[in-house]
Design a protein around this motif. Structure first.
Motif, PDB file in Angstrom:
ATOM      1  N   LYS A 183      29.964  44.346  40.642  1.00 53.48           N
ATOM      2  CA  LYS A 183      30.069  44.015  42.038  1.00 53.48           C
ATOM      3  C   LYS A 183      28.774  43.444  42.961  1.00 53.48           C
ATOM      4  CE  LYS A 183      33.304  45.505  44.826  1.00 53.48           C
ATOM      5  NZ  LYS A 183      34.094  46.727  45.761  1.00 53.48           N
ATOM      6  N   PHE A 186      44.022  34.027  33.755  1.00 52.82           N
ATOM      7  CA  PHE A 186      44.761  35.627  33.672  1.00 52.82           C
ATOM      8  C   PHE A 186      44.379  36.442  34.659  1.00 52.82           C
ATOM      9  CE2 PHE A 186      45.349  33.890  29.343  1.00 52.82           C
ATOM     10  CZ  PHE A 186      46.430  33.925  29.146  1.00 52.82           C
ATOM     11  N   PHE A 187      43.078  36.261  35.168  1.00 53.80           N
ATOM     12  CA  PHE A 187      42.497  37.192  36.548  1.00 53.80           C
ATOM     13  C   PHE A 187      42.518  36.525  37.501  1.00 53.80           C
ATOM     14  CE2 PHE A 187      40.554  38.654  32.393  1.00 53.80           C
ATOM     15  CZ  PHE A 187      40.291  40.004  32.758  1.00 53.80           C
ATOM     16  N   VAL A 215      33.489  38.648  40.187  1.00 60.20           N
ATOM     17  CA  VAL A 215      33.533  40.081  39.661  1.00 60.20           C
ATOM     18  C   VAL A 215      34.253  40.007  38.530  1.00 60.20           C
ATOM     19  CG1 VAL A 215      34.821  42.271  40.285  1.00 60.20           C
ATOM     20  CG2 VAL A 215      33.691  41.138  41.998  1.00 60.20           C
ATOM     21  N   HIS A 216      35.078  39.341  38.313  1.00 63.75           N
ATOM     22  CA  HIS A 216      35.728  39.235  37.001  1.00 63.75           C
ATOM     23  C   HIS A 216      34.874  38.559  35.846  1.00 63.75           C
ATOM     24  CE1 HIS A 216      39.707  39.246  39.264  1.00 63.75           C
ATOM     25  NE2 HIS A 216      39.479  40.329  38.614  1.00 63.75           N
ATOM     26  N   GLU A 239      27.957  39.810  44.075  1.00 63.03           N
ATOM     27  CA  GLU A 239      27.705  39.348  45.560  1.00 63.03           C
ATOM     28  C   GLU A 239      26.727  38.392  45.515  1.00 63.03           C
ATOM     29  OE1 GLU A 239      26.732  43.061  47.603  1.00 63.03           O
ATOM     30  OE2 GLU A 239      28.702  43.395  48.146  1.00 63.03           O
ATOM     31  N   ASP A 240      25.615  38.726  44.548  1.00 66.44           N
ATOM     32  CA  ASP A 240      24.386  37.828  44.570  1.00 66.44           C
ATOM     33  C   ASP A 240      24.805  36.272  44.018  1.00 66.44           C
ATOM     34  OD1 ASP A 240      22.625  39.786  45.233  1.00 66.44           O
ATOM     35  OD2 ASP A 240      21.835  40.075  43.064  1.00 66.44           O
ATOM     36  N   PHE A 274      34.493  35.577  45.394  1.00 67.66           N
ATOM     37  CA  PHE A 274      33.818  36.787  45.093  1.00 67.66           C
ATOM     38  C   PHE A 274      34.662  37.346  43.807  1.00 67.66           C
ATOM     39  CE2 PHE A 274      33.948  41.428  45.789  1.00 67.66           C
ATOM     40  CZ  PHE A 274      32.734  41.524  45.378  1.00 67.66           C
ATOM     41  N   ARG A 275      35.776  37.219  43.998  1.00 67.37           N
ATOM     42  CA  ARG A 275      36.730  38.072  42.863  1.00 67.37           C
ATOM     43  C   ARG A 275      36.597  37.484  41.673  1.00 67.37           C
ATOM     44  NH1 ARG A 275      42.303  36.911  44.599  1.00 67.37           N
ATOM     45  NH2 ARG A 275      41.942  35.064  43.503  1.00 67.37           N
ATOM     46  N   TYR A 299      36.023  32.850  50.593  1.00 63.48           N
ATOM     47  CA  TYR A 299      34.970  33.829  50.227  1.00 63.48           C
ATOM     48  C   TYR A 299      35.719  34.729  49.334  1.00 63.48           C
ATOM     49  CZ  TYR A 299      32.064  38.017  50.333  1.00 63.48           C
ATOM     50  OH  TYR A 299      31.371  38.982  49.929  1.00 63.48           O
ATOM     51  N   GLU A 300      36.761  35.295  49.389  1.00 64.90           N
ATOM     52  CA  GLU A 300      37.481  36.515  48.654  1.00 64.90           C
ATOM     53  C   GLU A 300      37.759  35.975  47.327  1.00 64.90           C
ATOM     54  OE1 GLU A 300      39.266  39.386  52.015  1.00 64.90           O
ATOM     55  OE2 GLU A 300      40.464  38.969  49.897  1.00 64.90           O
ATOM     56  N   THR A 345      27.780  34.963  44.312  1.00 58.40           N
ATOM     57  CA  THR A 345      28.683  34.441  45.481  1.00 58.40           C
ATOM     58  C   THR A 345      27.814  33.835  46.441  1.00 58.40           C
ATOM     59  OG1 THR A 345      30.525  36.088  44.857  1.00 58.40           O
ATOM     60  CG2 THR A 345      30.472  34.941  47.174  1.00 58.40           C
ATOM     61  N   SER A 346      26.740  34.566  46.694  1.00 54.09           N
ATOM     62  CA  SER A 346      25.538  33.877  47.783  1.00 54.09           C
ATOM     63  C   SER A 346      25.240  32.916  47.376  1.00 54.09           C
ATOM     64  CB  SER A 346      24.595  35.176  47.978  1.00 54.09           C
ATOM     65  OG  SER A 346      25.141  36.259  48.615  1.00 54.09           O
TER      66      SER A 346
END
Lengths: 398, 192
Positions: free
Chosen positions: B49, B149-150, B43-44, B53-54, B39-40, B35-36, B56-57
């Motif tokens: 965020k 890189f991220f 975000v990148h 979240e949307d 999600f990360r 998950y993390e 990622t869902s």
């Protein structure tokens, strides 16, 4: 600014971007994901029910000749489904479908679902007829005559046979011809895309894959890398995966293998079944039977067709133990068939959802099945007491 | 000992992916593992965020629908598959620019306000400006920059996920950074 990768890495590291997730989103999504997973296909291991105890004994002597009716019916539906969602050719795809276009006979194993333990359906196809056997019902032979819309099922050890006349199935004089026509017709469809999947090995054989995509279906064909003969065809529907393995074309097949004549000495029965006529009431009645007769009062873990296939031998045995008369057994078999047809030929919008695993018959508080009928803005929700309600989308079970 | 442990971990993960095809509990464990990371990545790629979240869902719901037919064998296959889904979903979202622009502008303002309070003298590009410059790259290049890189993924894995040769990828990264440097010279605050 930055001069090279190292510099850029340092800049990114200093950005200190907030990527900390929100725990409530994480938990909510987890629940939602597992709910979708369970709804998509309830395929976890089934609980085994001892056959000795039933809530309701139905009757007396056991004759099981029609116990396999339900199995036979959805067997036919595999064929229907196979024809109804054909693959399409493109230039790069042409070599692979050429054998299909030219074949006079075909032979393949059908596997429904993902479980490796699922029984294998073996089909031989010639003209309008299909000879079908199943790995978990070795004594049963099924001949399907698509032109006459009739099935002959025979149990060779019990010397029992039944003709099942199918309503709702269009007459098909030649299965391979129908398949050919559909492929040719769809070759020009603008909605199909074909993607090459590259090479891999299937049972030691080097194969090349193509995935044909259509808004309503996705079919993958793996063909021999050298001969271009298809060896495996996979089709994914929203709630079912069907894999045809060990595909062979133009194997010699004797006509006697497809005879619709019942051998001497067989006890014969005849019934009629409407393939397209299954209703919500039929489905509900099937749920009741599966809980009451076969589940000791508990609803089945799954109502997916492929899971029923696995259960078929046990259901047949259990029906034998119930001591039913011919008529009663026929009636029970037909009810289960109509119950399965509701799922196999699901006519609602989108997907159906089942949540009856672990729910006891009579539980009026727990929704066990819901779906959206065609053209309806609301959903039909069936509860554990088998009552049915119309429910707005926002009020659906989570 | 280390080798044995590695093998044990590998076997456990292999079993986890295998079991997730039929067991919700196993899928739940995979979810916790990934998950993390997803999600990360979102975000990148998406900056905001809430949008992350949307998306990622969307990624994990697609996993829930398709895991039973997932052909991969081990945790690495699963991870690569997840990233591939996330890449498609984020790219798809970025194409729908209207809502993203608004949210980006709001988020960028918020970040800048915080930055100005703490340290407003840095000569380095801040995150909103770097993100705006990244968005000027081709979608595939945006993804490569993010993964390398991220997310700090090794070249070999990125090449596998993106289905390109590793040597080609290394050359691409060099060129993409040149492009990015040029874009940074031309983006202005608030641009997306």
């Amino acid at each position: 600014m930055f001069e090279n990768e190292k510099d850029f890495e340092k800049i990114v590291n200093r950005l200190n971007i907030d990527t900390k997730p929100n725990s409530s989103h994480r938990e909510k999504l987890r629940e939602e994901m597992l709910s979708v997973y369970n709804d998509t296909k309830q395929q976890s291991q089934k609980h085994t029910t001892p056959f000795g105890v039933f809530r309701r004994k139905i009757m007396r002597n056991s004759i099981t000749k029609l116990a396999a009716v339900a199995v036979i019916i959805f067997g036919v539906l595999v064929g229907m489904h196979y024809m109804g969602n054909p693959f399409v050719a493109t230039v790069t795809f042409a070599d692979v479908i050429k054998p299909i276009l030219n074949a006079q006979t075909a032979e393949f194993d059908i596997i429904m679902g993902e479980d490796e333990q699922v029984p294998v359906i073996h089909d031989m196809v010639k003209g309008s007829r299909i000879r079908r056997t199943m790995s978990n019902m070795e004594d049963d032979i099924i001949i399907i005559d698509l032109e006459a819309s009739r099935i002959l099922t025979m149990n060779i050890s019990k010397k029992e046979a039944a003709y099942i006349d199918l309503k709702g199935l269009p007459s098909m004089p030649n299965y391979m011809e129908v398949l050919r026509n559909i492929i040719i017709m769809l070759q020009e469809s603008p909605h199909f895309e074909v993607e090459e999947l590259g090479q891999q090995k299937i049972q030691g054989q080097s194969v090349i894959g193509f995935c044909a995509k259509h808004p309503k279906a996705e079919i993958t064909i793996w063909a021999d890398s050298e001969t271009a003969l298809p060896v495996q065809i996979e089709q994914i529907e929203p709630q079912l995966k069907v894999v045809c393995k060990n595909v062979k074309f133009d194997s010699p097949m004797d006509d006697s293998l497809f005879s619709m004549d019942v051998p001497d000495g067989y006890e014969l029965q005849q019934v009629e079944l409407d393939l397209m006529g299954s209703t919500e009431q039929d489905f509900v009645e099937g749920l009741r039977i599966r809980a009451e007769v076969f589940g000791e009062g508990w609803f089945p873990e799954s109502v997916a067709v492929e899971d029923y296939i696995k259960e078929a031998p046990a259901i047949e045995n259990k029906m034998g133990e119930l001591g039913l008369s011919d008529e009663e057994e026929t009636e029970l078999g037909m009810k289960l068939s109509r119950h399965l047809l509701f799922i196999r030929f699901f006519k609602g919008q989108g997907q159906w959802h089942y949540a009856g695993n672990g729910v006891k018959l009579g539980d009026g508080e727990t929704p066990i099945f819901w779906y959206q009928p065609q053209g309806s803005e609301t959903y039909r929700v069936i509860y554990g007491d088998l009552s049915v309600e119309d429910v707005a989308p926002e009020d659906l079970p989570e | 000992m280390v080798g044995a442990m590695a093998k044990f971990v590998e076997q456990t993960e292999d079993n986890l992916v295998h079991r997730a095809r039929t067991q919700a509990y196993a899928l739940g464990q995979l979810y916790e593992l990934y998950y993390e990371r997803i999600f990360r990545f979102c975000v990148h790629r998406l900056f905001n965020k809430e949008i992350a979240e949307d998306v990622t869902s969307t990624v994990f719901l697609e996993v829930a629908r398709k895991i039973r037919t997932f052909a991969g064998r081990d945790e690495q296959d699963f991870g690569n598959w997840l990233y591939a889904i996330a890449i498609n979903q984020t790219n798809s979202y970025i194409r729908k620019t209207s809502r993203r622009k608004k949210l980006f502008a709001e988020a960028a303002d918020s970040i800048r306000a915080k930055r100005d309070e703490s340290n407003g003298n840095s000569s380095e590009p801040d995150w909103p400006r770097l993100y705006a410059a990244i968005l000027k790259l081709k979608p595939q290049h945006q993804t490569i920059i993010t993964l390398r890189f991220f997310e700090n993924l090794p070249y070999e894995r990125i090449a596998y996920i993106m289905n390109i040769k590793e040597t080609t990828l290394r050359v691409k990264v060099h060129r993409i950074l040149n492009d990015l440097r040029n874009h940074l010279l031309t983006v202005y605050d608030g641009e997306v």
